[in-house]
Motif scaffolding. Structure first.
Motif, short mmCIF file in Angstrom:
data_model
loop_
_atom_site.label_atom_id
_atom_site.label_comp_id
_atom_site.label_asym_id
_atom_site.label_seq_id
_atom_site.Cartn_x
_atom_site.Cartn_y
_atom_site.Cartn_z
N VAL A 38 4.49 11.05 -6.15
CA VAL A 38 5.39 11.30 -7.70
C VAL A 38 4.34 11.84 -8.04
O VAL A 38 5.00 12.15 -9.23
N GLY A 39 3.97 10.70 -9.29
CA GLY A 39 3.10 11.42 -10.27
C GLY A 39 2.54 11.82 -10.30
O GLY A 39 2.25 13.10 -11.45
N SER A 40 1.73 12.73 -9.33
CA SER A 40 1.09 13.71 -8.86
C SER A 40 1.80 15.14 -9.10
O SER A 40 1.71 15.60 -9.62
N PHE A 41 2.89 15.05 -8.71
CA PHE A 41 4.51 16.19 -8.49
C PHE A 41 4.33 16.54 -10.20
O PHE A 41 4.51 17.14 -10.65
N ALA A 42 5.04 14.87 -10.32
CA ALA A 42 4.73 15.46 -11.97
C ALA A 42 4.17 16.19 -13.28
O ALA A 42 4.10 16.87 -13.83
N MET A 49 0.81 -1.52 0.08
CA MET A 49 -0.10 -0.28 0.61
C MET A 49 0.67 1.52 0.19
O MET A 49 0.43 2.25 -0.70
N THR A 50 1.95 1.21 0.66
CA THR A 50 3.11 2.42 0.64
C THR A 50 3.39 2.78 -0.89
O THR A 50 3.33 4.28 -1.23
N ASP A 51 3.88 1.81 -1.09
CA ASP A 51 4.88 1.57 -3.17
C ASP A 51 3.06 2.51 -3.90
O ASP A 51 3.05 3.15 -5.09
N LEU A 52 2.20 2.17 -4.20
CA LEU A 52 0.79 2.53 -3.98
C LEU A 52 1.25 4.41 -3.92
O LEU A 52 0.68 5.16 -4.63
N TRP A 53 1.20 4.36 -2.98
CA TRP A 53 0.94 6.33 -2.12
C TRP A 53 2.24 7.04 -2.48
O TRP A 53 2.28 7.94 -3.31
N THR A 54 2.52 6.50 -2.61
CA THR A 54 4.71 6.98 -3.32
C THR A 54 4.24 7.20 -4.86
O THR A 54 4.43 8.25 -5.07
#
Length: 52
Positions: free
Chosen positions: A10-14, A1-6
């Motif tokens: 990161v995707g929204s930041f990009a 689940m942590t990988d999903l949120w990461t």
């Protein structure tokens, strides 16, 4: 689940960075077009032509 949120963070930041770059690009192009419209080449040509 942590990988999903990461990945989401990161995707929204990009995507935010890309959106800001696109906005900056269009703003520069709009400013350039506005400045080019303000330049009156015909008037300058007539002034230079009448000096002769």
């Amino acid at each position: 689940m942590t990988d999903l949120w990461t990945g989401i963070v990161v995707g929204s930041f990009a995507l935010d960075i890309a959106a800001l770059m696109v906005i900056g690009h269009y703003r520069r192009e709009w400013t350039r077009q506005r400045l080019l419209r303000r330049m009156d080449h015909h008037h300058c040509w007539e002034v230079m032509r009448q000096r002769r």
